[in-house]
Design a protein around this motif. Structure first.
Motif, PDB file in Angstrom:
ATOM      1  N   LEU A 155      -5.777  -9.989  -1.513  1.00 37.73           N
ATOM      2  CA  LEU A 155      -6.890  -9.845  -2.613  1.00 37.73           C
ATOM      3  C   LEU A 155      -7.828  -9.237  -2.065  1.00 37.73           C
ATOM      4  N   ARG A 156      -8.379  -9.644  -1.128  1.00 33.23           N
ATOM      5  CA  ARG A 156      -9.698  -8.991  -0.361  1.00 33.23           C
ATOM      6  C   ARG A 156      -9.662  -7.517  -0.095  1.00 33.23           C
ATOM      7  N   ARG A 157      -8.364  -7.012   0.086  1.00 31.66           N
ATOM      8  CA  ARG A 157      -8.048  -5.639   0.240  1.00 31.66           C
ATOM      9  C   ARG A 157      -7.917  -4.780  -1.040  1.00 31.66           C
ATOM     10  N   GLU A 158      -7.887  -5.682  -2.190  1.00 30.81           N
ATOM     11  CA  GLU A 158      -7.661  -5.148  -3.467  1.00 30.81           C
ATOM     12  C   GLU A 158      -6.259  -4.293  -3.655  1.00 30.81           C
ATOM     13  N   VAL A 159      -5.122  -4.915  -3.314  1.00 29.08           N
ATOM     14  CA  VAL A 159      -4.018  -4.093  -3.368  1.00 29.08           C
ATOM     15  C   VAL A 159      -3.624  -4.120  -4.896  1.00 29.08           C
ATOM     16  N   ASP A 169     -10.244  -3.422 -13.744  1.00 28.42           N
ATOM     17  CA  ASP A 169     -11.683  -2.651 -13.677  1.00 28.42           C
ATOM     18  C   ASP A 169     -11.868  -1.766 -12.383  1.00 28.42           C
ATOM     19  N   VAL A 170     -12.410  -0.808 -12.424  1.00 31.00           N
ATOM     20  CA  VAL A 170     -12.483   0.196 -11.416  1.00 31.00           C
ATOM     21  C   VAL A 170     -13.946   0.586 -11.459  1.00 31.00           C
ATOM     22  N   ARG A 171     -14.552   0.315 -10.230  1.00 27.42           N
ATOM     23  CA  ARG A 171     -16.068   0.810  -9.968  1.00 27.42           C
ATOM     24  C   ARG A 171     -16.333   2.093  -9.998  1.00 27.42           C
ATOM     25  N   ASP A 227       0.790  -1.278  -0.059  1.00 27.38           N
ATOM     26  CA  ASP A 227      -0.052  -0.054  -0.027  1.00 27.38           C
ATOM     27  C   ASP A 227       0.763   1.283   0.011  1.00 27.38           C
ATOM     28  N   HIS A 228       2.034   1.333   0.955  1.00 25.23           N
ATOM     29  CA  HIS A 228       2.819   2.302   0.619  1.00 25.23           C
ATOM     30  C   HIS A 228       3.501   2.479  -0.345  1.00 25.23           C
ATOM     31  N   LEU A 229       3.989   1.545  -0.928  1.00 26.73           N
ATOM     32  CA  LEU A 229       4.730   1.511  -2.059  1.00 26.73           C
ATOM     33  C   LEU A 229       4.043   2.279  -3.439  1.00 26.73           C
ATOM     34  N   GLU A 246      -7.579   6.254 -10.517  1.00 31.35           N
ATOM     35  CA  GLU A 246      -6.663   6.555 -11.620  1.00 31.35           C
ATOM     36  C   GLU A 246      -5.699   5.492 -12.013  1.00 31.35           C
ATOM     37  N   ARG A 247      -4.769   5.001 -10.912  1.00 34.42           N
ATOM     38  CA  ARG A 247      -3.764   4.355 -11.062  1.00 34.42           C
ATOM     39  C   ARG A 247      -4.327   3.197 -11.616  1.00 34.42           C
ATOM     40  N   ARG A 248      -5.378   2.630 -11.049  1.00 36.75           N
ATOM     41  CA  ARG A 248      -5.597   1.237 -11.344  1.00 36.75           C
ATOM     42  C   ARG A 248      -6.335   1.211 -12.692  1.00 36.75           C
TER      43      ARG A 248
END
Length: 280
Positions: free
Chosen positions: A90-94, A264-266, A67-69, A256-258
């Motif tokens: 995976l659940r945290r959607e890193v 996929d971004v909701r 997350d920090h990276l 935006e990064r994703r």
């Protein structure tokens, strides 16, 4: 009752079960400590300013280090031996890619893939023989030699470790140097029994100047002779212009990064004005 070290209780893939893995997404104290150590490890990497790098996170667990990276603009791949911890990630959607692997069997990546490596509280697990076939020196050497290959020349690897004793430190550093690394140990707050932290800083291919450890301590914040390390994050924009975590700007930047990564971004979140209908 004496406090037993986790690596003495069970192999990592057994110790970090579903119950233990939940702590890394629910226990605020664990999450805070993990984040602080990740921030310090990235600082010790001395990466180029304002340049996105491709990093390896060894023992990535639930993805707190990742997350920090992501927050500071880097791309990353995380490796861990615990399926339960990777499930939490995976659940945290890193935002990084995740790989299930045993670090003692070597890193399964092409030569020169990564610009740097971080690892938080994982390396000391290789010092134990969990199976009859396990030889700690051989597993350490296999890990370090494969890591050396996967790093670009001149890259750094920073490991936050909890060494059990001086002999364990000597074992780790000896195998790292045997694999070709140079570098050494950076100790933050060496005179504090509680705040003391060990960081093994390794250089691949090119010897660098070993950073100095943090020496002063005041309410969780320390200042070294080279750079200031603040454990408490700013509530607003930090010096690099990054948004405070969980704020509206932070969520928008993450989306935006994703999108740039092709994920996929909701769009139906509280920051878009659209809401999903409740299901009954």
């Amino acid at each position: 009752m004496s406090c037993r070290r986790p690596e003495h209780m069970a192999p990592p893939e057994v110790y970090y079960n579903e119950e233990e893995a939940k702590k890394y997404s629910q226990n605020s104290r664990i999450m805070e400590i993990q984040t602080q150590m990740s921030e310090r490890a990235v600082e010790l990497l001395s990466l180029p300013e304002d340049q996105a790098c491709y990093l390896l996170d060894v023992g990535c667990g639930s993805g707190l280090s990742g997350d920090h990276l992501s927050e500071v603009g880097h791309y990353w791949v995380g490796v861990d031996i615990s399926t339960a911890m990777l499930d939490v990630a995976l659940r945290r959607e890193v935002e990084g890619d995740l790989v299930l692997a045993d670090m003692g069997q070597g890193m399964p990546f092409r030569p020169g893939t990564f610009d740097g490596c971080v690892s938080i509280s994982a390396l000391q697990w290789l010092c134990n023989a969990d199976k009859k076939t396990h030889s700690p020196p051989k597993r350490l050497y296999r890990f370090f030699s494969s890591l050396y290959s996967t790093l670009a020349r001149g890259a750094r690897a920073v490991f936050q470790i909890y060494p059990e004793n001086s002999e364990q430190l000597e074992l780790i550093t000896a195998q790292a140097m045997k694999a070709g690394f140079t570098g050494g140990l950076v100790v933050d707050y060496p005179n504090s029994s509680k705040a003391k932290k060990f960081f093994l800083c390794l250089f691949a291919g090119v010897s660098g100047v070993l950073p100095k450890g943090l020496e002063s301590e005041a309410t969780g914040r320390g200042v070294s002779s080279q750079a200031q390390f603040t454990a408490q994050r700013s509530r607003f924009k930090n010096m690099r212009g990054k948004s405070v975590k969980k704020s509206k700007d932070w969520v928008v930047e993450k989306k935006e990064r994703r999108r740039r990564q092709g994920k996929d971004v909701r769009a139906d979140t509280k920051y878009t004005g659209r809401h999903r209908r409740p299901h009954f």
